[in-house]
Design a protein around this motif. Sequence first.
Motif, PDB file in Angstrom:
ATOM      1  N   ALA A  93       0.711  -1.197   0.075  1.00 38.50           N
ATOM      2  CA  ALA A  93      -0.171   0.013   0.164  1.00 38.50           C
ATOM      3  C   ALA A  93       0.829   1.278   0.268  1.00 38.50           C
ATOM      4  N   VAL A  94       0.799   2.120  -1.116  1.00 38.46           N
ATOM      5  CA  VAL A  94       1.857   3.301  -1.118  1.00 38.46           C
ATOM      6  C   VAL A  94       0.783   4.465  -1.501  1.00 38.46           C
ATOM      7  N   THR A  95       1.164   5.728  -1.243  1.00 36.37           N
ATOM      8  CA  THR A  95       0.538   6.899  -1.349  1.00 36.37           C
ATOM      9  C   THR A  95       0.239   7.095  -2.785  1.00 36.37           C
ATOM     10  N   GLU A  96      -0.824   7.548  -3.151  1.00 32.21           N
ATOM     11  CA  GLU A  96      -1.059   8.129  -4.406  1.00 32.21           C
ATOM     12  C   GLU A  96      -0.284   8.758  -5.337  1.00 32.21           C
ATOM     13  N   GLU A  97       0.307   9.669  -4.681  1.00 26.25           N
ATOM     14  CA  GLU A  97       1.251  10.564  -5.191  1.00 26.25           C
ATOM     15  C   GLU A  97       2.520   9.688  -5.605  1.00 26.25           C
ATOM     16  N   PHE A  98       2.938   8.561  -4.864  1.00 25.19           N
ATOM     17  CA  PHE A  98       3.983   7.543  -5.083  1.00 25.19           C
ATOM     18  C   PHE A  98       3.593   6.567  -6.182  1.00 25.19           C
ATOM     19  N   ALA A  99       2.293   6.090  -6.216  1.00 20.32           N
ATOM     20  CA  ALA A  99       2.005   4.971  -6.936  1.00 20.32           C
ATOM     21  C   ALA A  99       2.367   4.959  -8.362  1.00 20.32           C
ATOM     22  N   PRO A 200     -13.743  -3.823   2.040  1.00 16.45           N
ATOM     23  CA  PRO A 200     -14.057  -5.273   2.125  1.00 16.45           C
ATOM     24  C   PRO A 200     -15.861  -5.168   2.711  1.00 16.45           C
ATOM     25  N   ARG A 201     -16.402  -6.575   2.124  1.00 15.62           N
ATOM     26  CA  ARG A 201     -17.755  -6.588   2.655  1.00 15.62           C
ATOM     27  C   ARG A 201     -17.606  -7.331   3.960  1.00 15.62           C
ATOM     28  N   GLY A 202     -17.772  -6.497   4.936  1.00 16.89           N
ATOM     29  CA  GLY A 202     -17.584  -7.311   6.336  1.00 16.89           C
ATOM     30  C   GLY A 202     -16.615  -6.299   7.233  1.00 16.89           C
ATOM     31  N   SER A 203     -15.725  -6.960   8.048  1.00 19.59           N
ATOM     32  CA  SER A 203     -14.827  -6.105   8.817  1.00 19.59           C
ATOM     33  C   SER A 203     -13.598  -5.844   8.032  1.00 19.59           C
ATOM     34  N   TRP A 204     -12.653  -5.214   8.675  1.00 16.28           N
ATOM     35  CA  TRP A 204     -11.653  -4.621   7.681  1.00 16.28           C
ATOM     36  C   TRP A 204     -10.575  -5.739   7.676  1.00 16.28           C
ATOM     37  N   LEU A 205     -10.713  -6.993   8.554  1.00 21.17           N
ATOM     38  CA  LEU A 205      -9.906  -8.220   8.154  1.00 21.17           C
ATOM     39  C   LEU A 205     -10.591  -9.061   6.979  1.00 21.17           C
ATOM     40  N   SER A 206     -11.872  -8.795   6.436  1.00 17.85           N
ATOM     41  CA  SER A 206     -12.340  -9.798   5.365  1.00 17.85           C
ATOM     42  C   SER A 206     -11.248  -9.646   4.257  1.00 17.85           C
ATOM     43  N   SER A 207     -11.598 -10.830   3.478  1.00 19.56           N
ATOM     44  CA  SER A 207     -10.735 -10.692   2.161  1.00 19.56           C
ATOM     45  C   SER A 207     -11.644 -10.958   1.000  1.00 19.56           C
ATOM     46  N   SER A 208     -13.062 -10.541   1.286  1.00 14.27           N
ATOM     47  CA  SER A 208     -14.231 -10.368   0.472  1.00 14.27           C
ATOM     48  C   SER A 208     -14.390  -8.755   0.196  1.00 14.27           C
ATOM     49  N   TYR A 209     -14.036  -8.223  -0.897  1.00 12.54           N
ATOM     50  CA  TYR A 209     -13.830  -7.042  -1.497  1.00 12.54           C
ATOM     51  C   TYR A 209     -14.308  -6.834  -2.901  1.00 12.54           C
ATOM     52  N   PRO A 210     -15.090  -5.568  -3.321  1.00 16.80           N
ATOM     53  CA  PRO A 210     -15.331  -5.174  -4.689  1.00 16.80           C
ATOM     54  C   PRO A 210     -14.295  -4.418  -5.022  1.00 16.80           C
ATOM     55  N   TRP A 211     -14.334  -4.275  -6.470  1.00 12.86           N
ATOM     56  CA  TRP A 211     -13.212  -3.576  -7.109  1.00 12.86           C
ATOM     57  C   TRP A 211     -14.069  -2.437  -7.792  1.00 12.86           C
ATOM     58  N   ALA A 212     -13.071  -1.374  -8.109  1.00 19.07           N
ATOM     59  CA  ALA A 212     -13.274  -0.363  -8.699  1.00 19.07           C
ATOM     60  C   ALA A 212     -12.241   0.222  -9.768  1.00 19.07           C
ATOM     61  N   PRO A 213     -12.558   0.699 -10.922  1.00 26.76           N
ATOM     62  CA  PRO A 213     -11.870   1.348 -11.975  1.00 26.76           C
ATOM     63  C   PRO A 213     -11.151   2.312 -11.075  1.00 26.76           C
ATOM     64  N   VAL A 214     -10.000   2.629 -11.819  1.00 26.50           N
ATOM     65  CA  VAL A 214      -9.180   3.909 -11.238  1.00 26.50           C
ATOM     66  C   VAL A 214      -8.596   4.631 -12.427  1.00 26.50           C
ATOM     67  N   PRO A 215      -8.353   6.036 -12.275  1.00 31.86           N
ATOM     68  CA  PRO A 215      -7.878   6.830 -13.389  1.00 31.86           C
ATOM     69  C   PRO A 215      -6.649   6.462 -13.704  1.00 31.86           C
ATOM     70  N   GLN A 216      -6.018   6.405 -14.951  1.00 28.32           N
ATOM     71  CA  GLN A 216      -5.013   6.105 -15.333  1.00 28.32           C
ATOM     72  C   GLN A 216      -3.712   7.101 -14.831  1.00 28.32           C
ATOM     73  N   TRP A 217      -2.634   6.511 -14.298  1.00 25.92           N
ATOM     74  CA  TRP A 217      -1.700   7.351 -13.742  1.00 25.92           C
ATOM     75  C   TRP A 217      -0.751   8.004 -14.723  1.00 25.92           C
ATOM     76  N   PRO A 218       0.053   9.220 -14.354  1.00 24.66           N
ATOM     77  CA  PRO A 218       0.970   9.600 -15.450  1.00 24.66           C
ATOM     78  C   PRO A 218       2.135   8.752 -15.526  1.00 24.66           C
ATOM     79  N   ASP A 219       2.627   8.693 -17.021  1.00 26.89           N
ATOM     80  CA  ASP A 219       3.625   7.687 -17.413  1.00 26.89           C
ATOM     81  C   ASP A 219       4.917   8.299 -17.016  1.00 26.89           C
ATOM     82  N   VAL A 220       5.516   7.414 -15.998  1.00 27.23           N
ATOM     83  CA  VAL A 220       6.878   7.878 -15.611  1.00 27.23           C
ATOM     84  C   VAL A 220       7.823   6.941 -16.164  1.00 27.23           C
TER      85      VAL A 220
END
Length: 396
Positions: A93-99, A200-220
Amino acid sequence: MSNGVPSNGVRSISDDQRRARAGRRHLLAPSRRVARVEQVADALVGLHATDAATVYLSACARLAEPSAAEVERALYEDVSLVKLLSMRRTIFAVTEEFAPYVSSAAARAIAVKERATLLKHLREFAEGWDEPRLAETERAVLAALAVRGEATTSELAVDVPALRETMLMSQGKPYEARQSVGSRLLRLLASDGHVRRCRPRGSWLSSSYPWAPVPQWPDVPVREAKAEVVRRWLAAYGPATVEDVKWWTGWTLGDVRKALADVGAVDVVLSGGAAGLVLPGDTEPVEEPEPWAALLPALDPTMMGWRGRDWYLRPQDVPALFDRAGNAGPTLWWCGRVVGGWAQRPDGELVWRLFTDVGVEGRSAIEAEAARLSLWLGEVRVTPRIRTPLERELVA
């Protein structure tokens, strides 16, 4: 040698200084704790996220006011932390700026390999799959997510039935198992920076989670990205050896040496005469922090920060604290050294074992940290995905 500087001008950095840097730069000394989880992620370059619990436990060990809600804010509300399959094929897990730098330096290359592996498995263990069909299915998944906003893999399979298909892996062997195309394909799209994990669907320990699209990051550019990753890593983990950098990044030796040259890494001498490296201007001694204790989780970034660990971990303690694959379990720290391990029992009690005498002050500090951890965990029970001999024994 005078003031840590040998006659050849190469400064020497002691193990005590390395432990002082870890306490300060990894935000483990109480006076160094911070308010926001993004500060923790940047201080450590990234938070290990293969086990969902590690992100929360690692962050809260370094937050002035620990809470799962603060981590969830960054991951799922502000989306200022992004999970990427990157260095060493580990999820960080990295910051959005560093991603964008992590994506270019590591994640994209891993995604290429993951796609080739998935295509190979589809051809071998499923029917009717080839490269065009895989690409078509990826486009269909992204289109479905664009309409839904977010969805689990099973929900997406309603729109893209190909995700329900399975591959029979290791046929005829004791560990034979079926893998869904959907689980592999969504992980691939995440590696490629097209989708992210949602709450996650459930507690923060759950491994059941949905997905969402993300904007494309700048090309480095890849070389620039690798240099930035190494620069941040040396700022947090230096001094370190070339072998440490190579192990942590998972890159080739050639790529590591090129990145070290690009950031102008400076030679230093470590205890025992080993060759180390720091960033330019980082050779001076740092102030020793106040005495500190920490209960760090399995796969914590500090524990997994270096390949060479003798300066903070006794070799005789390794078998109790690591699994057979080399993954670290929960550890107890006192002033920059690993002094034992801990676990949480099913009733919520935190238990630990010390490998060495830490004195009255050390025991008192460890007890205070255990109470601090218990307080914010509340009724939550954490079983690490990485089960080590000592953790299992303590739980039993």
